[in-house]
Design a protein around this motif. Structure first.
Motif, PDB file in Angstrom:
ATOM      1  N   THR A 179       0.824  -1.207   0.000  1.00  0.00           N
ATOM      2  CA  THR A 179       0.000   0.000   0.000  1.00  0.00           C
ATOM      3  C   THR A 179       0.858   1.256   0.000  1.00  0.00           C
ATOM      4  N   LEU A 180       1.853   1.306   0.869  1.00  0.00           N
ATOM      5  CA  LEU A 180       2.692   2.504   0.955  1.00  0.00           C
ATOM      6  C   LEU A 180       3.556   2.686  -0.288  1.00  0.00           C
ATOM      7  N   MET A 181       4.026   1.597  -0.878  1.00  0.00           N
ATOM      8  CA  MET A 181       4.811   1.702  -2.111  1.00  0.00           C
ATOM      9  C   MET A 181       3.961   2.292  -3.234  1.00  0.00           C
ATOM     10  N   LEU A 182       2.742   1.802  -3.382  1.00  0.00           N
ATOM     11  CA  LEU A 182       1.869   2.300  -4.441  1.00  0.00           C
ATOM     12  C   LEU A 182       1.356   3.704  -4.121  1.00  0.00           C
ATOM     13  N   LEU A 183       1.175   3.992  -2.847  1.00  0.00           N
ATOM     14  CA  LEU A 183       0.747   5.333  -2.456  1.00  0.00           C
ATOM     15  C   LEU A 183       1.824   6.356  -2.799  1.00  0.00           C
ATOM     16  N   ALA A 184       3.082   5.979  -2.622  1.00  0.00           N
ATOM     17  CA  ALA A 184       4.177   6.875  -3.003  1.00  0.00           C
ATOM     18  C   ALA A 184       4.168   7.125  -4.510  1.00  0.00           C
ATOM     19  N   GLY A 185       3.856   6.085  -5.291  1.00  0.00           N
ATOM     20  CA  GLY A 185       3.760   6.267  -6.734  1.00  0.00           C
ATOM     21  C   GLY A 185       2.593   7.152  -7.133  1.00  0.00           C
ATOM     22  N   LEU A 186       1.471   7.025  -6.427  1.00  0.00           N
ATOM     23  CA  LEU A 186       0.307   7.860  -6.739  1.00  0.00           C
ATOM     24  C   LEU A 186       0.572   9.329  -6.439  1.00  0.00           C
TER      25      LEU A 186
END
Length: 299
Positions: A179-186
């Motif tokens: 979740t945090l990895m993809l949130l950083a990408g978003l």
């Protein structure tokens, strides 16, 4: 002459700055990998010293390919990796989109999200063992209260339910990281692009498929490679929860390597299993690069 010499000096200076990092990578990663590869071609059984040591070439690999236990562990590892990483990706992406949309990202949110992932693997597994204990566990008691189970419910006694526990606990622990990895990408996607898409009349689904997902590919790639390599080396999780049982039903390749090296003292045989784990992770990483097509995007 000066214009040609300047780039050479810059390249030499860059190489000097990179040298310490490359040396650390060589010592920490490449040397152990090379030694493991060399050891996989050797006969080295501490329990049976009279067999001697020496070069056996591909003998260990041929033995593995004819061993049913290896193929079961190979299938188990691939199944666990594919199912766990796929669930973590879907759940992590949904959670990241929800947090991004609701503007809920604060320090407290980050801490709450990372709490399951921050718990040591063995500690988390022991906690889940208490939760699923058939005598006093919270989950069996809740299921009995709803009428879905009786007092004979033992999750780890059957291969299907044992795998359900292993995968569920892994997803619970590692989805926050995804979740945090993809949130950083978003968060690095410019807001102007969404405003332009809204002005063009794009629906939410069209915006996701044609804008969000393509721009999220770098974060997806990093998250998938990281989690896949971790999932393929799963050991402590299975060792604590099931011990590879019932029977060998939940045995992974890393667990099989552990048995070969530390229990049977077959260092060459166990090293061959480790090399196959590395090759499997490497093939999946190449597959991710191919499917996500980052190289084509750059061109």
């Amino acid at each position: 002459m000066r214009s040609m010499a300047a780039p050479d000096r810059r390249a030499f200076r860059a190489a000097l700055f990179l040298a310490p990092a490359l040396l650390v990578i060589a010592v920490v990663a490449l040397y152990p990998l090379g030694y493991t590869l060399w050891l996989s071609f050797q006969q080295k059984i501490i329990k049976l010293p009279w067999l001697g040591t020496g070069w056996v070439g591909l003998g260990h690999y041929r033995e593995l390919l004819t061993e049913p236990r290896f193929w079961q562990a190979f299938f188990n590892t691939w199944m666990f990796t594919i199912v766990s990483v796929a669930l973590e990706l879907v759940l992590g992406l949904l959670a990241a989109l929800a947090i991004q949309r609701a503007r809920l990202l604060t320090g407290l949110t980050r801490a709450a999200l990372l709490l399951p992932w921050a718990i040591p693997e063995v500690v988390a597994a022991v906690m889940w063992l208490f939760l699923i204990n058939p005598a006093f566990g919270l989950i069996p008691g809740f299921l009995r209260h709803l009428g879905f189970a009786d007092h004979s419910l033992v999750f780890l006694a059957h291969p299907v339910t044992a795998w359900a526990v292993v995968i569920t606990t892994d997803v619970w622990k590692n989805t926050p990281f995804m979740t945090l990895m993809l949130l950083a990408g978003l968060q690095v996607i410019p807001e102007d692009l969404y405003e332009a898409a809204a002005l063009d009349g794009a629906s939410g689904w069209q915006t996701f498929w044609r804008l969000t997902l393509p721009l999220l590919k770098p974060a997806l790639l990093v998250a998938l490679i990281f989690r896949t390599s971790q999932a393929f080396m799963v050991f402590g999780h299975i060792y604590t929860l099931t011990g590879g049982g019932p029977g060998n039903a939940t045995e992974s390749l890393a667990f099989l390597a552990y048995q070969a090296i530390l229990n049977d003292m077959r260092f060459g045989y166990g090293s061959a299993i480790c090399i196959l784990i590395f090759l499997s992770s490497f093939v999946l990483a190449l597959l991710y690069l191919r499917v996500l097509g980052l190289g084509e995007d750059r061109r």
